[in-house]
Design an enzyme around this catalytic site. Structure first.
Site, PDB file in Angstrom:
ATOM      1  N   SER A   1      22.690  49.972  25.569  1.00 33.96           N
ATOM      2  CA  SER A   1      22.305  48.769  25.579  1.00 33.96           C
ATOM      3  C   SER A   1      21.597  48.354  26.753  1.00 33.96           C
ATOM      4  O   SER A   1      21.746  49.063  28.066  1.00 33.96           O
ATOM      5  CB  SER A   1      23.717  47.597  25.722  1.00 33.96           C
ATOM      6  OG  SER A   1      23.411  46.579  25.846  1.00 33.96           O
TER       7      SER A   1
ATOM      8  N   TYR B   1      31.856  45.022  29.151  1.00 33.30           N
ATOM      9  CA  TYR B   1      30.841  45.800  28.020  1.00 33.30           C
ATOM     10  C   TYR B   1      29.872  46.306  28.985  1.00 33.30           C
ATOM     11  O   TYR B   1      29.211  47.509  28.767  1.00 33.30           O
ATOM     12  CB  TYR B   1      30.228  44.578  27.275  1.00 33.30           C
ATOM     13  CG  TYR B   1      29.354  45.123  26.198  1.00 33.30           C
ATOM     14  CD1 TYR B   1      29.654  45.605  25.404  1.00 33.30           C
ATOM     15  CD2 TYR B   1      27.813  44.826  26.533  1.00 33.30           C
ATOM     16  CE1 TYR B   1      28.522  46.216  24.387  1.00 33.30           C
ATOM     17  CE2 TYR B   1      26.808  45.107  25.440  1.00 33.30           C
ATOM     18  CZ  TYR B   1      27.146  45.810  24.438  1.00 33.30           C
ATOM     19  OH  TYR B   1      26.352  46.135  23.535  1.00 33.30           O
TER      20      TYR B   1
END
Length: 268
Positions: free
Chosen positions: A144, A157
């Site tokens: 990501s 995250y």
């Protein structure tokens, strides 16, 4: 376009979003697919769409289960090898996000995200190494923009994706002598279910559309991404056309990695 006829591709988190897009793209390229996710009904739906893209029943294996379970990971690989006799590409895509400030994050939340986003991919990759050495195959990790770019309220995250980036590069060095390549694709904001699933505000379709509209301005190309954008990058990295590429962290984010980090929560 790359040709994956006779190749076997294992895709985790294949029941929706980016994983679904990757599965459909590889189906159009003729690959044999081993698809896994938590939702059997959704996996069956994706398998049906893969058939529409040209595959037959013998070319698709679906297995629903919890990837954080070592027993399930073992069965996943065993069933894949039993059916297809080989493994050429492992796409570590399964992931989740829980929105929480650090001050609000519990140990259970931390463990859930790190297990799902990082630990299971580490050990699935480890167990797949013998098969990938035999086929001189490769691994593509879905990371990501949040790996290298700090974002507020999603610290765990971001940490889990940063770990995937480093794992990608470390494993690429470890497996290079065996002709096995390891790369990562780092998406920007992608139209998928991940934000809607875990952020209560985005479960409202109108609010999610406003979120996507806001995100357009954060990507220099002026739009958000779609699963097919990621799928095409994954297929390239997994193909012979990328035979001299390993340890790569490939941003597929409309140029977002070139701009400064945002204070607001912005995730793929």
């Amino acid at each position: 376009m790359p040709n994956f006829a006779q190749k076997v591709v294992l895709i985790t988190g294949a029941s929706a979003g980016i994983g679904e897009g990757i599965a459909l793209h590889f189906a159009s390229l003729g690959a044999n697919l081993s698809l896994t996710g938590r939702n059997k009904e959704e996996l069956s739906r994706v398998a049906g769409k893969c058939r529409e893209n040209g595959l037959n029943d013998k070319q698709i294996l679906i297995q629903d289960g919890d990837l954080t379970s070592g027993e399930f990971r073992g069965n996943l690989l065993k069933s894949t090898i039993e059916k297809f006799k080989r493994l050429d590409v492992l796409v570590n895509n399964a992931g989740m996000i829980i929105y929480a400030k650090t001050s609000e994050t519990t140990e259970a939340t931390y463990d859930t995200m790190m297990d799902t986003n990082t630990k299971c991919h580490f050990f699935l990759s480890k167990d797949a190494i013998p098969y990938l050495k035999e086929s001189k195959g490769n691994i593509v990790n879905i990371s990501s923009i949040c790996g290298p770019k700090p974002m507020a309220e999603v610290a765990v995250y971001c940490m889990s994706k940063a770990a995937i980036d480093m794992f990608t590069q470390c494993l690429s060095l470890e497996l290079a002598p065996f002709g096995v390549r390891v790369n990562a694709v780092n998406p920007g904001t992608i139209v998928s279910k991940i934000a809607r699933r875990e952020h209560s505000a985005y479960q409202d379709e109108e609010k999610y559309e406003k979120f996507l509209e806001t995100q357009k301005s954060k990507h220099p190309l002026g739009r958000v991404g779609f699963p097919v954008d990621i799928a095409q990058a994954v297929a390239f990295l997994a193909s012979e056309e990328a035979s001299f590429i390993t340890g790569q962290i490939l941003f597929v984010d409309g140029g977002r990695h070139c701009v400064s980090s945002a204070v607001a929560t912005n995730v793929k």
